[in-house]
Scaffold this motif. Structure first.
Motif, PDB file in Angstrom:
ATOM      1  N   HIS A  23       0.842  -1.194   0.000  1.00 13.09           N
ATOM      2  CA  HIS A  23       0.000   0.000   0.000  1.00 13.09           C
ATOM      3  C   HIS A  23       0.887   1.258   0.000  1.00 13.09           C
ATOM      4  N   ILE A  24       0.967   1.922  -1.164  1.00 17.43           N
ATOM      5  CA  ILE A  24       1.799   3.119  -1.291  1.00 17.43           C
ATOM      6  C   ILE A  24       1.036   4.357  -0.822  1.00 17.43           C
ATOM      7  N   ILE A  25      -0.225   4.473  -1.262  1.00 19.26           N
ATOM      8  CA  ILE A  25      -1.098   5.587  -0.889  1.00 19.26           C
ATOM      9  C   ILE A  25      -2.363   4.996  -0.282  1.00 19.26           C
ATOM     10  N   LYS A  26      -2.821   5.586   0.828  1.00 19.25           N
ATOM     11  CA  LYS A  26      -4.005   5.032   1.479  1.00 19.25           C
ATOM     12  C   LYS A  26      -4.955   6.159   1.907  1.00 19.25           C
ATOM     13  N   ASN A  27      -6.150   6.158   1.280  1.00 17.98           N
ATOM     14  CA  ASN A  27      -7.230   7.082   1.644  1.00 17.98           C
ATOM     15  C   ASN A  27      -6.769   8.546   1.666  1.00 17.98           C
ATOM     16  N   LEU A  28      -6.127   8.952   0.580  1.00 17.93           N
ATOM     17  CA  LEU A  28      -5.566  10.305   0.500  1.00 17.93           C
ATOM     18  C   LEU A  28      -6.569  11.289  -0.084  1.00 17.93           C
ATOM     19  N   ASN A  29      -6.661  12.457   0.552  1.00 15.85           N
ATOM     20  CA  ASN A  29      -7.457  13.562   0.044  1.00 15.85           C
ATOM     21  C   ASN A  29      -6.557  14.791  -0.103  1.00 15.85           C
ATOM     22  N   LEU A  30      -6.566  15.395  -1.291  1.00 17.45           N
ATOM     23  CA  LEU A  30      -5.865  16.668  -1.462  1.00 17.45           C
ATOM     24  C   LEU A  30      -6.389  17.386  -2.695  1.00 17.45           C
ATOM     25  N   GLU A  31      -6.057  18.683  -2.768  1.00 13.96           N
ATOM     26  CA  GLU A  31      -6.536  19.524  -3.868  1.00 13.96           C
ATOM     27  C   GLU A  31      -5.373  20.276  -4.517  1.00 13.96           C
ATOM     28  N   ILE A  32      -5.449  20.399  -5.841  1.00 19.95           N
ATOM     29  CA  ILE A  32      -4.536  21.240  -6.616  1.00 19.95           C
ATOM     30  C   ILE A  32      -5.355  22.407  -7.156  1.00 19.95           C
ATOM     31  N   LYS A  33      -4.865  23.628  -6.929  1.00 20.59           N
ATOM     32  CA  LYS A  33      -5.638  24.811  -7.295  1.00 20.59           C
ATOM     33  C   LYS A  33      -5.175  25.410  -8.620  1.00 20.59           C
ATOM     34  N   LYS A  34      -6.123  26.016  -9.321  1.00 18.78           N
ATOM     35  CA  LYS A  34      -5.832  26.644 -10.617  1.00 18.78           C
ATOM     36  C   LYS A  34      -4.879  27.823 -10.439  1.00 18.78           C
ATOM     37  N   GLY A  35      -3.934  27.936 -11.376  1.00 13.97           N
ATOM     38  CA  GLY A  35      -3.034  29.070 -11.386  1.00 13.97           C
ATOM     39  C   GLY A  35      -2.009  29.068 -10.284  1.00 13.97           C
ATOM     40  N   GLU A  36      -1.892  27.961  -9.561  1.00 19.98           N
ATOM     41  CA  GLU A  36      -0.967  27.884  -8.432  1.00 19.98           C
ATOM     42  C   GLU A  36       0.231  27.014  -8.792  1.00 19.98           C
ATOM     43  N   PHE A  37       1.361  27.295  -8.154  1.00 21.76           N
ATOM     44  CA  PHE A  37       2.575  26.479  -8.270  1.00 21.76           C
ATOM     45  C   PHE A  37       2.627  25.620  -7.010  1.00 21.76           C
ATOM     46  N   THR A  38       2.270  24.353  -7.154  1.00 22.84           N
ATOM     47  CA  THR A  38       2.224  23.423  -6.025  1.00 22.84           C
ATOM     48  C   THR A  38       3.464  22.545  -6.034  1.00 22.84           C
ATOM     49  N   VAL A  39       4.154  22.491  -4.896  1.00 21.78           N
ATOM     50  CA  VAL A  39       5.354  21.658  -4.758  1.00 21.78           C
ATOM     51  C   VAL A  39       5.026  20.480  -3.849  1.00 21.78           C
ATOM     52  N   ILE A  40       5.423  19.291  -4.265  1.00 22.59           N
ATOM     53  CA  ILE A  40       5.238  18.082  -3.459  1.00 22.59           C
ATOM     54  C   ILE A  40       6.605  17.615  -2.988  1.00 22.59           C
ATOM     55  N   MET A  41       6.766  17.487  -1.670  1.00 27.65           N
ATOM     56  CA  MET A  41       8.040  17.059  -1.091  1.00 27.65           C
ATOM     57  C   MET A  41       7.819  15.896  -0.140  1.00 27.65           C
ATOM     58  N   GLY A  42       8.919  15.244   0.200  1.00 29.57           N
ATOM     59  CA  GLY A  42       8.887  14.109   1.125  1.00 29.57           C
ATOM     60  C   GLY A  42      10.135  13.279   0.920  1.00 29.57           C
ATOM     61  N   ALA A  43      10.401  12.384   1.846  1.00 27.47           N
ATOM     62  CA  ALA A  43      11.580  11.528   1.738  1.00 27.47           C
ATOM     63  C   ALA A  43      11.429  10.566   0.564  1.00 27.47           C
ATOM     64  N   SER A  44      12.543   9.989   0.125  1.00 30.35           N
ATOM     65  CA  SER A  44      12.490   8.958  -0.924  1.00 30.35           C
ATOM     66  C   SER A  44      11.589   7.824  -0.455  1.00 30.35           C
ATOM     67  N   GLY A  45      10.704   7.392  -1.359  1.00 28.93           N
ATOM     68  CA  GLY A  45       9.791   6.311  -1.026  1.00 28.93           C
ATOM     69  C   GLY A  45       8.544   6.754  -0.287  1.00 28.93           C
ATOM     70  N   HIS A 203      13.324  17.395  -4.579  1.00 31.81           N
ATOM     71  CA  HIS A 203      14.097  17.274  -3.341  1.00 31.81           C
ATOM     72  C   HIS A 203      14.873  18.557  -3.078  1.00 31.81           C
ATOM     73  N   ASP A 204      14.807  19.485  -4.025  1.00 29.46           N
ATOM     74  CA  ASP A 204      15.676  20.654  -4.046  1.00 29.46           C
ATOM     75  C   ASP A 204      15.035  21.823  -3.299  1.00 29.46           C
ATOM     76  N   ILE A 205      15.720  22.325  -2.258  1.00 32.05           N
ATOM     77  CA  ILE A 205      15.191  23.454  -1.492  1.00 32.05           C
ATOM     78  C   ILE A 205      14.978  24.668  -2.389  1.00 32.05           C
ATOM     79  N   LYS A 206      15.965  24.952  -3.273  1.00 33.03           N
ATOM     80  CA  LYS A 206      15.852  26.115  -4.167  1.00 33.03           C
ATOM     81  C   LYS A 206      14.618  25.986  -5.054  1.00 33.03           C
ATOM     82  N   GLY A 207      14.332  24.768  -5.472  1.00 32.37           N
ATOM     83  CA  GLY A 207      13.128  24.538  -6.269  1.00 32.37           C
ATOM     84  C   GLY A 207      11.869  24.716  -5.445  1.00 32.37           C
TER      85      GLY A 207
END
Length: 252
Positions: A23-45, A203-207
């Motif tokens: 099980h990689i993802i379990k019961n996940l809820n999230l939203e991506i908004k129009k016109g926004e720059f959304t960054v997804i971060m987290g450890a490897s895996g 993974h890049d802080i500058k990014g």
């Protein structure tokens, strides 16, 4: 009118490993908004790339719904899904993925021809886009004849050729040196300033600084989000302190 572009509703994703569900993802809820720059971060895996592939329709959910505007992607046929990806999304990969024996402009028009039959219009748009990212002189060069940053900017133009509603970027600076990476991030920020929706895994802080919002993923769950607002170079130093502090709190 809702400003939500994509919604994950109670989404799970599992893979079979040695006959057992992983099980990689379990019961996940999230939203991506129009016109926004959304960054997804987290450890490897942590599942962040899996989430991006589910958001973009590049992979299928095990359960739950992926809703793009008012359309449930998980209910579409393979043909309609392919049409959706061609018409609605652009994808930028870490490995750049340009076809080596085609020039920059040829790489771009090939993607454009999939949507439009008027080849002259596609070619003119490709040339104009290349000019807009300072690649006018490199139009007819092969990917091997330009720098990594120029190749990746060409790949971004390819992602833009069909006027997508959202661009997905999977570690777009991961294979670049700091100078070339900065050029690519500057271009993404410029696109955001023109209200282009962007979702980037990094993974890049500058990014990460470039995001309006950072979603932090741990073990396939949304552990929290950091609201940053629109990026400006004048605030970059303070913004970096804020992001580093937040990531440290999350044990990144």
């Amino acid at each position: 009118m809702s400003n939500v572009l994509i919604r994950l509703n109670n989404v799970s994703k599992s893979f079979m490993t040695d006959g057992q569900p992983n099980h990689i993802i379990k019961n996940l809820n999230l939203e991506i908004k129009k016109g926004e720059f959304t960054v997804i971060m987290g450890a490897s895996g942590s599942g962040k790339s899996t989430i991006m592939y589910l958001l973009s329709g590049m992979d299928k959910v095990t359960s739950g719904d992926v809703v793009f505007e008012d359309k449930k992607l998980n209910t579409l046929s393979d043909k309609k899904m392919a049409d959706f990806r061609r018409d609605k999304i652009g994808f930028i990969f870490q490995g750049i993925n340009l076809i080596p024996h085609l020039s920059l402009v040829q790489n771009i028009v090939v993607a454009g021809y999939l949507k439009k039959k008027n080849r002259k219009e596609v070619y003119e748009r490709a040339k104009n886009l290349l000019k807009s990212v300072d690649l006018e002189k490199e139009t007819n060069k092969l990917p091997s004849q330009v720098s990594g940053g120029q190749s990746q900017r060409g790949a971004i133009v390819r992602a833009l050729i069909n006027e997508p509603e959202v661009i997905f970027a999977d570690e777009p600076t991961g294979a670049l040196n700091s100078k070339n990476g900065q050029e690519v991030l500057d271009l993404l920020s410029e696109l955001r300033d023109k209200n282009q929706s962007i979702v980037m895994v990094t993974h890049d802080i500058k990014g990460a600084l470039r995001g309006d919002r950072i979603l932090f993923i741990k073990d396939g769950n949304l552990e929290g989000e950091l609201q940053l607002g629109q990026y400006s170079k004048q605030q970059a130093s303070q913004r970096e302190k804020t992001v580093v502090s937040y990531l440290n709190e999350k044990g990144w």
